[in-house]
Motif scaffolding. Sequence first.
Motif, PDB file in Angstrom:
ATOM      1  N   SER A 235       0.837  -1.194   0.000  1.00  0.00           N
ATOM      2  CA  SER A 235       0.000   0.000   0.000  1.00  0.00           C
ATOM      3  C   SER A 235       0.875   1.248   0.000  1.00  0.00           C
ATOM      4  N   GLY A 236       0.299   2.375  -0.424  1.00  0.00           N
ATOM      5  CA  GLY A 236       1.042   3.628  -0.455  1.00  0.00           C
ATOM      6  C   GLY A 236       1.646   4.014   0.882  1.00  0.00           C
ATOM      7  N   ILE A 278       5.841   8.910  10.753  1.00  0.00           N
ATOM      8  CA  ILE A 278       5.618   7.527  11.177  1.00  0.00           C
ATOM      9  C   ILE A 278       4.199   7.356  11.702  1.00  0.00           C
ATOM     10  N   GLY A 279       3.778   8.291  12.553  1.00  0.00           N
ATOM     11  CA  GLY A 279       2.417   8.225  13.086  1.00  0.00           C
ATOM     12  C   GLY A 279       1.370   8.302  11.987  1.00  0.00           C
ATOM     13  N   GLN A 284      -2.533   5.601   8.368  1.00  0.00           N
ATOM     14  CA  GLN A 284      -3.020   5.278   7.027  1.00  0.00           C
ATOM     15  C   GLN A 284      -3.075   3.772   6.800  1.00  0.00           C
ATOM     16  N   MET A 285      -2.067   3.060   7.289  1.00  0.00           N
ATOM     17  CA  MET A 285      -2.054   1.610   7.121  1.00  0.00           C
ATOM     18  C   MET A 285      -3.228   0.961   7.846  1.00  0.00           C
ATOM     19  N   ARG A 286      -3.521   1.440   9.034  1.00  0.00           N
ATOM     20  CA  ARG A 286      -4.673   0.903   9.773  1.00  0.00           C
ATOM     21  C   ARG A 286      -5.973   1.203   9.038  1.00  0.00           C
ATOM     22  N   ARG A 290      -8.672  -1.504   7.615  1.00  0.00           N
ATOM     23  CA  ARG A 290     -10.094  -1.459   7.968  1.00  0.00           C
ATOM     24  C   ARG A 290     -10.973  -1.483   6.720  1.00  0.00           C
ATOM     25  N   VAL A 291     -10.560  -0.743   5.687  1.00  0.00           N
ATOM     26  CA  VAL A 291     -11.324  -0.728   4.438  1.00  0.00           C
ATOM     27  C   VAL A 291     -11.340  -2.113   3.804  1.00  0.00           C
ATOM     28  N   LYS A 292     -10.196  -2.798   3.799  1.00  0.00           N
ATOM     29  CA  LYS A 292     -10.123  -4.157   3.248  1.00  0.00           C
ATOM     30  C   LYS A 292     -11.019  -5.108   4.025  1.00  0.00           C
TER      31      LYS A 292
END
Length: 299
Positions: A235-236, A278-279, A284-286, A290-292
Motif C-alpha cells: 500500500s502507499g 511515522i504516526g 493510514q495503514m490501519r 479497515r477498508v479491506k
Amino acid sequence: MNSHKKGLVLTTIGGLALSFDVPLVRLGHGELWSTILLRSVTTFLAAILLWLLVRRFGSSRPILIPGKAGLAAGFCYGISTIAFLGAIFNTATANVVFIVAFTPMFAALLGWLVLKERPSPATLLTMLIMLLGVGLIVSGGLSGGHLFGDALAILVSLVLALAITIGRATRIDMGFVPLVAAVMPGLIGLAFVGISSLAGTGGFSVPDPFWVIFDGAVMMPLAFWCLATGPKYLSGPEVGMFYLLETILAPIWVWLIFSEIPSSRTLLGGAILILALIGYSLWQMRRVERVKAQMATSA
C-alpha cells in the motif's frame, strides 16, 4: 516469496540505496556544477540503458517522456536535482533530508488546491506538526548562516510535490521521467562548467569522480526503480515508510564518514518530522486494513 514480502524487500533496498545519495556525492569532493554535471549525465545514461533493456527483454514498452505532462513533471524533477545538490553544498545534510521529508505534506496541500482533494483532519494535523519541525530547522539556519541551503531544500520539497501532483492528475506512467529528466541539470551544469573554464575561473573539478559516477549510474536508478515498483505489492502508506530510511540514515552515514553533527534545533525538528510521518503512515495503514476488512465482510 509472496507479493507482500517481495514488496518489502524491494522498498527496503530502494530506501537504503537512496540513503547513500548524499554521502556518495560528498565523497566526490567536487565543485557544485561539476558534481551536478557528472551525477546527472551518468543517471541519464543509466536510464537510457535501462529503458533499452526493458524494451528489449520486457513485455512492456515504457515511454521515456509521456507527452506535455511528462515534460512538465520532468522539468520539476530537473529543478529538484539542481536545488537538492545546491542544498547539500550550502547547509547540513540533516537539514536537507529532514526538510525534504515534508514533500508528502506539500503534495497533500497541492492535491487540495489543484485536484480538490480535501485532506483528512489527520493529514492537516500532521501537516501542522511537520511545519513546526521545519520551522525549527529553518530557524537554526537563520542563526547558523545556512538559510540559503535550507531554502533550496524547501524548494526541492515543493517541486517534487508538484511533480507528484502532475502524475496523479494525469494518471500517466512516469516511471522513467525522474531519471531521464537528469539531462536538464546535466546540460545546465555543462554550461556553467564551460563558462567557468572559458573565463579561467575554474572548470570541471571532481577530485574523486568514482563515487559520484557510482551514485548516478547505480544507486539512483536502483533506488528509484525499487521504490517505483514497491506500490505494485504494498500500500502507499507502507511504501512511504521506506522513504523515511533516507531521512533517518543519511545523517547517520554523513556523521560516520564526515563527523558532521547536526545542531540541536535540527535534531529536534527532524525528530518531530520523523515521528509525525511515522504516526501518519501507521494511521493510514490501519485505515487501509479497515477498508479491506469491510470490503471482505460485505462481499
